[in-house]
Design a protein around this motif. Sequence first.
Motif, PDB file in Angstrom:
ATOM      1  N   ARG A   3       6.699  27.369 135.424  1.00 53.74           N
ATOM      2  CA  ARG A   3       5.603  28.231 135.872  1.00 53.74           C
ATOM      3  C   ARG A   3       5.306  29.337 134.856  1.00 53.74           C
ATOM      4  NH1 ARG A   3       5.380  30.853 141.901  1.00 53.74           N
ATOM      5  NH2 ARG A   3       3.253  31.612 141.773  1.00 53.74           N
ATOM      6  N   SER A   4       6.351  29.879 134.222  1.00 46.93           N
ATOM      7  CA  SER A   4       6.142  30.956 133.252  1.00 46.93           C
ATOM      8  C   SER A   4       5.352  30.468 132.038  1.00 46.93           C
ATOM      9  CB  SER A   4       7.488  31.534 132.802  1.00 46.93           C
ATOM     10  OG  SER A   4       8.280  30.512 132.221  1.00 46.93           O
ATOM     11  N   VAL A   6       3.049  28.076 132.075  1.00 45.32           N
ATOM     12  CA  VAL A   6       1.658  27.938 132.516  1.00 45.32           C
ATOM     13  C   VAL A   6       0.979  29.305 132.528  1.00 45.32           C
ATOM     14  CG1 VAL A   6       0.162  27.301 134.443  1.00 45.32           C
ATOM     15  CG2 VAL A   6       2.133  25.867 133.850  1.00 45.32           C
ATOM     16  N   VAL A   7       1.675  30.313 133.027  1.00 43.69           N
ATOM     17  CA  VAL A   7       1.115  31.670 133.067  1.00 43.69           C
ATOM     18  C   VAL A   7       0.866  32.175 131.649  1.00 43.69           C
ATOM     19  CG1 VAL A   7       1.626  34.065 133.681  1.00 43.69           C
ATOM     20  CG2 VAL A   7       2.123  32.218 135.299  1.00 43.69           C
ATOM     21  N   LEU A   8       1.800  31.901 130.750  1.00 46.66           N
ATOM     22  CA  LEU A   8       1.655  32.336 129.360  1.00 46.66           C
ATOM     23  C   LEU A   8       0.450  31.657 128.698  1.00 46.66           C
ATOM     24  CD1 LEU A   8       3.021  34.073 127.172  1.00 46.66           C
ATOM     25  CD2 LEU A   8       4.247  32.013 126.475  1.00 46.66           C
ATOM     26  N   VAL A  10      -2.247  30.496 130.230  1.00 48.44           N
ATOM     27  CA  VAL A  10      -3.470  31.038 130.835  1.00 48.44           C
ATOM     28  C   VAL A  10      -3.795  32.402 130.242  1.00 48.44           C
ATOM     29  CG1 VAL A  10      -4.452  31.921 132.979  1.00 48.44           C
ATOM     30  CG2 VAL A  10      -3.269  29.714 132.966  1.00 48.44           C
ATOM     31  N   VAL A  11      -2.782  33.242 130.084  1.00 46.40           N
ATOM     32  CA  VAL A  11      -3.000  34.579 129.502  1.00 46.40           C
ATOM     33  C   VAL A  11      -3.495  34.454 128.060  1.00 46.40           C
ATOM     34  CG1 VAL A  11      -1.831  36.688 128.763  1.00 46.40           C
ATOM     35  CG2 VAL A  11      -1.407  35.756 131.033  1.00 46.40           C
TER      36      VAL A  11
END
Length: 45
Positions: A3-4, A6-8, A10-11
């Motif tokens: 998940r981290s 994917v968040v990275l 997206v950011v």
Amino acid sequence: MPRSLVVLLVVAVVLVGGLFLLAGRSSEKPLTHVEKVVTLANLQG
């Protein structure tokens, strides 16, 4: 995918997109060259 990660991703995409948006918006219109007729009497002062 973690998940981290994917968040990275997206950011990173949002930041790069924002930079392109700001770069495109801040571009100014090119100045138009205006030629002006000046009489010889004005040049002699």
